[in-house]
Scaffold this active site. Structure first.
Site, PDB file in Angstrom:
ATOM      1  N   ASP A 159      -4.212   5.831   6.209  1.00 37.50           N
ATOM      2  CA  ASP A 159      -4.680   7.050   6.880  1.00 37.50           C
ATOM      3  C   ASP A 159      -5.679   6.627   7.953  1.00 37.50           C
ATOM      4  OD1 ASP A 159      -5.521   9.578   7.563  1.00 37.50           O
ATOM      5  OD2 ASP A 159      -6.340  10.112   5.621  1.00 37.50           O
TER       6      ASP A 159
ATOM      7  N   PHE B 241      -1.763  15.990   4.415  1.00 39.85           N
ATOM      8  CA  PHE B 241      -1.996  15.382   3.110  1.00 39.85           C
ATOM      9  C   PHE B 241      -0.712  15.429   2.295  1.00 39.85           C
ATOM     10  CE2 PHE B 241      -3.739  14.602  -1.058  1.00 39.85           C
ATOM     11  CZ  PHE B 241      -4.656  13.605  -0.764  1.00 39.85           C
TER      12      PHE B 241
ATOM     13  N   GLU C 205       0.838  -1.205   0.000  1.00 39.48           N
ATOM     14  CA  GLU C 205       0.000   0.000   0.000  1.00 39.48           C
ATOM     15  C   GLU C 205       0.869   1.249   0.000  1.00 39.48           C
ATOM     16  OE1 GLU C 205      -2.524   1.607  -0.432  1.00 39.48           O
ATOM     17  OE2 GLU C 205      -4.338   0.854   0.528  1.00 39.48           O
ATOM     18  N   ASP C 206       0.302   2.343  -0.483  1.00 45.12           N
ATOM     19  CA  ASP C 206       1.028   3.604  -0.425  1.00 45.12           C
ATOM     20  C   ASP C 206       0.933   4.239   0.955  1.00 45.12           C
ATOM     21  OD1 ASP C 206      -1.713   4.089  -0.701  1.00 45.12           O
ATOM     22  OD2 ASP C 206      -1.512   5.574  -2.288  1.00 45.12           O
TER      23      ASP C 206
ATOM     24  N   ARG D  12       1.728  12.234  -8.934  1.00 41.96           N
ATOM     25  CA  ARG D  12       2.174  10.862  -8.674  1.00 41.96           C
ATOM     26  C   ARG D  12       3.615  10.644  -9.134  1.00 41.96           C
ATOM     27  NH1 ARG D  12      -2.349   7.706  -7.360  1.00 41.96           N
ATOM     28  NH2 ARG D  12      -4.282   8.219  -8.425  1.00 41.96           N
TER      29      ARG D  12
HETATM   30  P1  IMP Z   1      -7.740   5.346   4.445  1.00 42.22           P
HETATM   31  O1  IMP Z   1      -8.858   4.423   4.061  1.00 42.22           O
HETATM   32  O2  IMP Z   1      -8.257   6.559   5.191  1.00 42.22           O
HETATM   33  O3  IMP Z   1      -6.639   4.652   5.218  1.00 42.22           O
HETATM   34  O4  IMP Z   1      -7.147   5.964   3.127  1.00 42.22           O
HETATM   35  C1  IMP Z   1      -6.474   5.182   2.270  1.00 42.22           C
HETATM   36  C2  IMP Z   1      -6.333   5.730   0.870  1.00 42.22           C
HETATM   37  O5  IMP Z   1      -6.639   7.136   0.768  1.00 42.22           O
HETATM   38  C3  IMP Z   1      -4.894   5.595   0.481  1.00 42.22           C
HETATM   39  O6  IMP Z   1      -4.630   4.307  -0.061  1.00 42.22           O
HETATM   40  C4  IMP Z   1      -4.718   6.721  -0.499  1.00 42.22           C
HETATM   41  O7  IMP Z   1      -5.115   6.302  -1.788  1.00 42.22           O
HETATM   42  C5  IMP Z   1      -5.658   7.795   0.012  1.00 42.22           C
HETATM   43  N1  IMP Z   1      -4.926   8.745   0.882  1.00 42.22           N
HETATM   44  C6  IMP Z   1      -4.992   8.853   2.237  1.00 42.22           C
HETATM   45  N2  IMP Z   1      -4.198   9.834   2.686  1.00 42.22           N
HETATM   46  C7  IMP Z   1      -3.585  10.350   1.590  1.00 42.22           C
HETATM   47  C8  IMP Z   1      -2.615  11.417   1.404  1.00 42.22           C
HETATM   48  O8  IMP Z   1      -2.133  12.073   2.340  1.00 42.22           O
HETATM   49  N3  IMP Z   1      -2.243  11.660   0.117  1.00 42.22           N
HETATM   50  C9  IMP Z   1      -2.727  10.961  -0.954  1.00 42.22           C
HETATM   51  N4  IMP Z   1      -3.622   9.961  -0.814  1.00 42.22           N
HETATM   52  C10 IMP Z   1      -4.048   9.675   0.446  1.00 42.22           C
HETATM   53 MG    MG Z   2      -4.035   3.632  -1.889  1.00 41.98          MG
END
Ligand code: IMP
Ligand code: MG
Length: 194
Positions: free
Chosen positions: A118, A167, A114-115, A180
Site C-alpha cells: 500500500d 481497502f 507479501e500480500d 482471510r
Molecule cells: P503499507 O506499509 O502501507 O504498504 O501496508 C502494508 C500492510 O498493511 C500490508 O502488508 C497489509 O498487512 C496491510 N494492508 C494494506 N492495505 C490493505 C488492504 O487493503 N487490506 C488489508 N490489509 C492491507
Molecule cells: Mg502484510
C-alpha cells in the site's frame, strides 16, 4: 467485473461461511491463473539458484501456499511476522518484528512474499533490515500493489495485480482479523465511494 463474477463470489463467500459488505474485485479463478504465471516466471528467473521464500505473516499465508506450489524448483520457506503501528486501515511506517526468521540469509537468494503493498512503508522497513543480513540477492513478490499509494521507493519485480486504492480483504487479507479465508479478493464497502 462482470455480474456472473460477482455471483460466483457471493456463492463462494456463503460457502466460506462469511458474508462481506462489499463486492468481488478479483475472482478465485483469476488469482489461480495469475499465481500460476508468477510461479512459472519465478522458476525461470531462479533456475539453478532456488530461492528462499520469506512469507510475511499473517496476510501472505494463503498466497505463499499457492505460490510455493506453483514454483517448480526446490524452494525453501521461512516466515516472519511484523506488526505496523497505525489505524485499522493505514500504516504508520513504524514496524515491529513480532516473529523473526529461523533461516540465515547469508549468500541466499531471498524472495519476500507479501500480500499487498500500500504505502510501501512496511516493505521498505523489511527490505532494509533483511539487506543487512547479507543475502546474495533480495527481491519481492507481492500479490497486490495499490495504484499510486507508494510513499517509499523500491522495485517490486513480481506483482500479481495492480488494484485501485481501496481497502480489500480475502485470500489472506483481513480487516480486524476477519475474511482471510475468503477465496476471492473483495473490496470492502466503507461507504465513501465516489
Ligand atoms: P503499507 O506499509 O502501507 O504498504 O501496508 C502494508 C500492510 O498493511 C500490508 O502488508 C497489509 O498487512 C496491510 N494492508 C494494506 N492495505 C490493505 C488492504 O487493503 N487490506 C488489508 N490489509 C492491507
Ligand atoms: Mg502484510
Amino acid at each position: 467485473m462482470a455480474d456472473h463474477d460477482q455471483m460466483d463470489g457471493l456463492e463462494n463467500a456463503q460457502d466460506d461461511g462469511a458474508m462481506v459488505p462489499g463486492s468481488v474485485l478479483i475472482t478465485e479463478e483469476s488469482i489461480r491463473r495469475r499465481v500460476g504465471e508468477l510461479g512459472a516466471q519465478i522458476a525461470a528467473d531462479y533456475a539453478g539458484r532456488p530461492p528462499l521464500l520469506i512469507g510475511v505473516l499473517k496476510g501472505a499465508f494463503v498466497f505463499m501456499a499457492d505460490l510455493a506450489r506453483a514454483i517448480h524448483l526446490p524452494v525453501e520457506m521461512d516466515f516472519m511476522a511484523v506488526s505496523s503501528y497505525g489505524t485499522a486501515t493505514k500504516t504508520s511506517g513504524i514496524v515491529r518484528i513480532v516473529k523473526d526468521l529461523d533461516a540465515d540469509l547469508t549468500d541466499r537468494h531471498v524472495l519476500i512474499v507479501e500480500d499487498i503493498v500500500d504505502s510501501g512503508l512496511t516493505l521498505s522497513y523489511l527490505l532494509k533490515g533483511l539487506l543487512a543480513r547479507g543475502p546474495a540477492t533480495l527481491a519481492v513478490c507481492s500479490l497486490l500493489v495499490k495504484e499510486g499509494q507508494q510513499r517509499a521507493r523500491f522495485d517490486v519485480p513480481y506483482v500479481g495485480f495492480t488494484i485501485p486504492a481501496k481497502f480489500v480483504v480475502g485470500y489472506g487479507l483481513d480487516v480486524a482479523e476477519r475474511y482471510r479465508n475468503l477465496r476471492d479478493v473483495w473490496v470492502l464497502d466503507v461507504g465513501d465511494e465516489e
